[in-house]
Design an enzyme around this catalytic site. Structure first.
Site, short mmCIF file in Angstrom:
data_model
loop_
_atom_site.label_atom_id
_atom_site.label_comp_id
_atom_site.label_asym_id
_atom_site.label_seq_id
_atom_site.Cartn_x
_atom_site.Cartn_y
_atom_site.Cartn_z
N GLY A 1 0.83 -1.21 0.00
CA GLY A 1 0.00 0.00 0.00
C GLY A 1 0.86 1.25 0.00
N HIS A 2 1.90 1.26 0.84
CA HIS A 2 2.81 2.42 0.85
C HIS A 2 3.48 2.58 -0.51
CE1 HIS A 2 3.07 1.52 5.34
NE2 HIS A 2 2.72 2.80 5.32
N GLN B 1 -8.08 10.85 8.34
CA GLN B 1 -6.77 11.53 8.32
C GLN B 1 -6.61 12.35 7.04
OE1 GLN B 1 -2.85 9.73 9.60
NE2 GLN B 1 -2.66 9.33 7.42
O1 PAF Z 1 -0.62 7.45 8.11
C1 PAF Z 1 0.46 7.42 8.73
O2 PAF Z 1 1.29 6.52 8.54
C2 PAF Z 1 0.78 8.50 9.76
O3 PAF Z 1 -0.37 8.89 10.45
C3 PAF Z 1 1.50 9.71 9.15
C4 PAF Z 1 0.63 10.43 8.15
C5 PAF Z 1 2.79 9.26 8.49
C6 PAF Z 1 1.85 10.70 10.26
O4 PAF Z 1 2.69 10.14 11.22
#
Ligand code: PAF
Length: 290
Positions: free
Chosen positions: A40-41, A157
């Site tokens: 996913g990343h 988020q």
């Molecule tokens: O989604 C994440 O992995 C974290 O919440 C982030 C955006 C890197 C902030 O630490």
């Protein structure tokens, strides 16, 4: 030509590494992460690469988004693997700051997006979004990207960061990228590593419940009925701790009224539930087609 990944660990090294790109007018894309990178990343990195000449990833396990008793100490840290995955996909730069780079000694400044941060996950993890916006704002100041990519898996988020970016005038384009899923629909997350085999087999029900909810909303079932059905499906699968199973307005994140959506009404369906000691979240579009 194979690009080599630059690894930088301090703010001054980051600024020095990015300066030539900025001078050359190259568009810089940014993917903030806490590491333990999964497919996913990598899909977020590839999304940034599609639209930017330079891709920067940060890896920083942000202490301010963990409450006492949460998994800050045990959160998976896999730096060597992460660096090699980023290198394999042609990422340009990885920023691995120390806590003191992000939170200089005596630092007291926080960034809070009021309202949106207090709903849904904010009700169960009140510290969480204040920690996220505080760190993302600092990372934005450090990296100064043209664009940043966040996964839709963390929909709340994403919406909070959009609002923060607008309110603070960062001038950064925020892109939401689709959730990356396993074959049974489970949204990929670094915390999936905590699931035992039985929990892992059960976890696909979260995504199935969301799909069913979206289908039921589309044919005019009421929000109340659909929310109850999501809860019932999860409980039948043996999931008894459900923080929420909600149908909300995607912009305000407030619950939609308990009636059927009208054709064209936007909606997001979201679940946060516990499998054993692991809290999983997922969501999908629940808008009623016009
Ligand atoms: O989604 C994440 O992995 C974290 O919440 C982030 C955006 C890197 C902030 O630490």
């Amino acid at each position: 030509m194979t690009k080599s990944l630059q690894i930088v660990r301090t703010l001054s090294a980051l600024r020095a590494a990015l300066a030539p790109h900025r001078r050359a007018g190259r568009r810089i894309g940014f993917v903030p992460t806490m590491g333990a990178l999964h497919d996913g990343h990598i899909s977020l990195v590839q999304r940034a690469q599609q639209v930017c000449e330079v891709c920067v990833v940060s890896i920083f396990v942000n202490p301010t988004q963990f409450a006492p008793g949460e998994d800050l100490d045990t959160y998976p840290r896999t730096e060597a693997e992460d660096v090699s995955r980023l290198s394999a996909v042609g990422c340009d730069l990885v920023y691995l700051p120390e806590v003191e780079d992000i939170y200089p000694q005596g630092s007291v400044t926080q960034v809070r997006v009021e309202g949106l941060s207090d709903l849904l996950d904010g009700r169960f993890r009140p510290h969480f979004f204040y920690g996220v916006t505080t760190v993302v704002a600092r990372l934005f100041v450090h990296v100064e990207p043209d664009l940043a990519v966040f996964g839709e898996k963390d929909f709340q988020q994403l919406q909070i960061i959009r609002r923060m970016t607008h309110d603070l005038g960062f001038g950064i384009e925020i892109i939401g990228a689709p959730t990356w899923r396993d074959a049974d629909g489970l949204a990929q997350s670094s915390r999936n590593a905590y699931l035992d085999p039985a929990e892992r087999r059960c976890a696909g029900v979260i995504n199935r419940s969301l799909h069913r909810a979206a289908r039921r909303l589309a044919i005019g079932r009421s929000v109340a009925e659909v929310s109850d059905e999501m809860q019932a499906t999860l409980r039948q699968a043996g999931i008894n701790k459900i923080d929420y199973a909600a149908v909300v307005d995607p912009d305000t994140l407030k619950g939609r009224p308990d009636e059927p959506l009208k054709p064209g009404d936007p909606a997001r369906v979201l679940i946060a539930a516990w499998l054993g000691g692991t809290r999983l979240i997922d969501n999908m579009d629940g808008s009623r087609p016009a």
